[in-house]
Design a protein around this motif. Sequence first.
Motif, PDB file in Angstrom:
ATOM      1  N   ARG A 131     -55.467  24.661   4.441  1.00  0.00           N
ATOM      2  CA  ARG A 131     -55.063  24.872   3.201  1.00  0.00           C
ATOM      3  C   ARG A 131     -56.308  24.031   2.564  1.00  0.00           C
ATOM      4  N   GLY A 132     -56.880  24.706   1.345  1.00  0.00           N
ATOM      5  CA  GLY A 132     -57.691  24.050   0.829  1.00  0.00           C
ATOM      6  C   GLY A 132     -59.376  24.280   1.203  1.00  0.00           C
ATOM      7  N   ILE A 133     -59.474  24.883   2.237  1.00  0.00           N
ATOM      8  CA  ILE A 133     -60.887  25.210   2.754  1.00  0.00           C
ATOM      9  C   ILE A 133     -61.146  26.640   3.067  1.00  0.00           C
ATOM     10  N   GLY A 134     -62.455  26.839   2.740  1.00  0.00           N
ATOM     11  CA  GLY A 134     -62.902  28.054   3.285  1.00  0.00           C
ATOM     12  C   GLY A 134     -61.937  29.188   2.304  1.00  0.00           C
ATOM     13  N   GLY A 135     -61.361  30.216   3.034  1.00  0.00           N
ATOM     14  CA  GLY A 135     -60.926  31.241   2.142  1.00  0.00           C
ATOM     15  C   GLY A 135     -59.307  31.129   2.110  1.00  0.00           C
ATOM     16  N   LYS A 164     -56.281  27.120  -2.268  1.00  0.00           N
ATOM     17  CA  LYS A 164     -56.771  25.679  -2.830  1.00  0.00           C
ATOM     18  C   LYS A 164     -55.660  25.394  -3.845  1.00  0.00           C
ATOM     19  N   THR A 165     -54.544  24.695  -3.204  1.00  0.00           N
ATOM     20  CA  THR A 165     -53.102  24.423  -4.027  1.00  0.00           C
ATOM     21  C   THR A 165     -53.174  23.136  -4.202  1.00  0.00           C
ATOM     22  N   PRO A 166     -52.472  22.520  -5.320  1.00  0.00           N
ATOM     23  CA  PRO A 166     -52.138  21.119  -5.761  1.00  0.00           C
ATOM     24  C   PRO A 166     -51.652  20.462  -4.252  1.00  0.00           C
ATOM     25  N   ASN A 167     -52.140  19.447  -4.179  1.00  0.00           N
ATOM     26  CA  ASN A 167     -51.786  18.247  -2.941  1.00  0.00           C
ATOM     27  C   ASN A 167     -52.415  19.112  -1.675  1.00  0.00           C
ATOM     28  N   SER A 168     -53.580  19.792  -1.782  1.00  0.00           N
ATOM     29  CA  SER A 168     -54.046  20.502  -0.719  1.00  0.00           C
ATOM     30  C   SER A 168     -54.535  19.207   0.399  1.00  0.00           C
ATOM     31  N   GLU A 169     -54.663  18.005  -0.133  1.00  0.00           N
ATOM     32  CA  GLU A 169     -55.183  16.827   0.933  1.00  0.00           C
ATOM     33  C   GLU A 169     -53.855  16.380   1.831  1.00  0.00           C
ATOM     34  N   ASP A 170     -52.679  16.605   1.361  1.00  0.00           N
ATOM     35  CA  ASP A 170     -51.511  16.018   2.001  1.00  0.00           C
ATOM     36  C   ASP A 170     -51.456  16.450   3.467  1.00  0.00           C
ATOM     37  N   GLY A 171     -51.575  15.381   4.292  1.00  0.00           N
ATOM     38  CA  GLY A 171     -51.420  15.615   5.631  1.00  0.00           C
ATOM     39  C   GLY A 171     -50.137  16.268   6.431  1.00  0.00           C
ATOM     40  N   LEU A 172     -48.838  15.830   5.728  1.00  0.00           N
ATOM     41  CA  LEU A 172     -47.510  16.550   6.244  1.00  0.00           C
ATOM     42  C   LEU A 172     -47.619  17.644   6.024  1.00  0.00           C
ATOM     43  N   THR A 173     -48.153  17.996   4.719  1.00  0.00           N
ATOM     44  CA  THR A 173     -48.164  19.655   4.301  1.00  0.00           C
ATOM     45  C   THR A 173     -49.004  20.399   5.320  1.00  0.00           C
ATOM     46  N   ASP A 190     -60.860  14.541  -0.509  1.00  0.00           N
ATOM     47  CA  ASP A 190     -59.433  14.016  -0.455  1.00  0.00           C
ATOM     48  C   ASP A 190     -58.746  14.266   0.743  1.00  0.00           C
ATOM     49  N   GLN A 191     -58.973  15.121   1.508  1.00  0.00           N
ATOM     50  CA  GLN A 191     -58.019  15.074   2.879  1.00  0.00           C
ATOM     51  C   GLN A 191     -58.451  14.130   3.810  1.00  0.00           C
ATOM     52  N   LEU A 192     -59.922  13.632   3.808  1.00  0.00           N
ATOM     53  CA  LEU A 192     -60.283  12.454   4.539  1.00  0.00           C
ATOM     54  C   LEU A 192     -59.463  10.875   3.958  1.00  0.00           C
ATOM     55  N   ARG A 193     -59.759  11.216   2.528  1.00  0.00           N
ATOM     56  CA  ARG A 193     -59.162   9.822   2.119  1.00  0.00           C
ATOM     57  C   ARG A 193     -57.626   9.559   2.200  1.00  0.00           C
ATOM     58  N   TRP A 194     -56.963  10.854   2.156  1.00  0.00           N
ATOM     59  CA  TRP A 194     -55.435  10.803   2.599  1.00  0.00           C
ATOM     60  C   TRP A 194     -55.306  10.332   3.974  1.00  0.00           C
ATOM     61  N   THR A 195     -56.109  10.774   4.814  1.00  0.00           N
ATOM     62  CA  THR A 195     -55.809  10.589   6.301  1.00  0.00           C
ATOM     63  C   THR A 195     -56.026   8.767   6.406  1.00  0.00           C
ATOM     64  N   TRP A 196     -57.120   8.528   5.887  1.00  0.00           N
ATOM     65  CA  TRP A 196     -57.351   6.894   6.005  1.00  0.00           C
ATOM     66  C   TRP A 196     -56.218   6.049   5.211  1.00  0.00           C
ATOM     67  N   ARG A 197     -55.745   6.709   4.275  1.00  0.00           N
ATOM     68  CA  ARG A 197     -54.837   5.937   3.508  1.00  0.00           C
ATOM     69  C   ARG A 197     -53.428   6.245   3.598  1.00  0.00           C
ATOM     70  N   ALA A 198     -52.947   6.910   4.785  1.00  0.00           N
ATOM     71  CA  ALA A 198     -51.812   7.547   5.266  1.00  0.00           C
ATOM     72  C   ALA A 198     -50.565   6.477   4.997  1.00  0.00           C
TER      73      ALA A 198
END
Length: 302
Positions: free
Chosen positions: A74-78, A81-90, A215-223
Amino acid sequence: MPADTSCITLCGPWTHRKIQANGAQFHAAYAGEHRDDRPLVLLVHGFPQYWWAWRHQISALAQAGYEVAAIDQRGIGGSDKTPNSEDGLTLTQDLIAIVQALGARKAVLVGLGRGGAFSWSAVSMKQDLFSGLVTVSSPHPRTLHRIGTHVTFKTWQQVLGTLVPPMGRKNLRDPQSVRQLLTRWSAPGNDGAASQWEIYSQALQLPGAAQIAVDQLRWTWRAQRNPTGRRYLREAANTVYIPVLAVRGELDPFLPDRAWNKDWEFAGGPYRKVRVSDAGHFVPEEQPEVFNRILLNFLAGL
């Protein structure tokens, strides 16, 4: 000027499919045929890549008789790209939903880097859907959130670079920076991943892609600092009883070998760790023939 999306549908011994799952549309490079006696193999890329990271594995798996899908997260390539595409749980729930959308009774997740962490977590959350787990350059996700000596200076250097949004976003939009990142994370002199820097850079030039990747990386480090992150880490901690194969490049500069020492706490079934020589973080690209042999041997034993 419209974005160049040709990197999404690069030609090869695969087809390109759209998969509706978990409220989003996902792109996947797909090959092989569904078989009731063999699991679906779902390939999950890491940072800063997309499905192209698995180009050496797709055909090999299909020729061995497996149904295989290399997805864009989600959010990458094809993929959408949705809201909250960085959320690791999603992102973890996405993997479960994609397997179900493809109609597989059983699947094996093969994940690299962050894709490996989400694969660990997906199996933990829905174990009866999976028959095996392969992680590449990815110890259990809870390990990375422990304070200790299991990470290196380069790990923290990358963390600091991504926690400052303008810096991380700017670097990912710069093709030469992407090239340098791929080179630094690879074994010295091995350009299996770094030689593809132009293609990966093109994917990161897609609208919103660089920002989402950061944003996805930042979410991971701040989980641990947000409710969904804490829930993600809790649900990732269930003991996994299916066979697990962990693959690490011996020259991975990002995570030292000791980062895997705690995997056994979460693996209640068969667990094996394999080290691949002359490979860094991107083992499937740096040593594709060796990795394919390891992967196919694991699958044959399920």
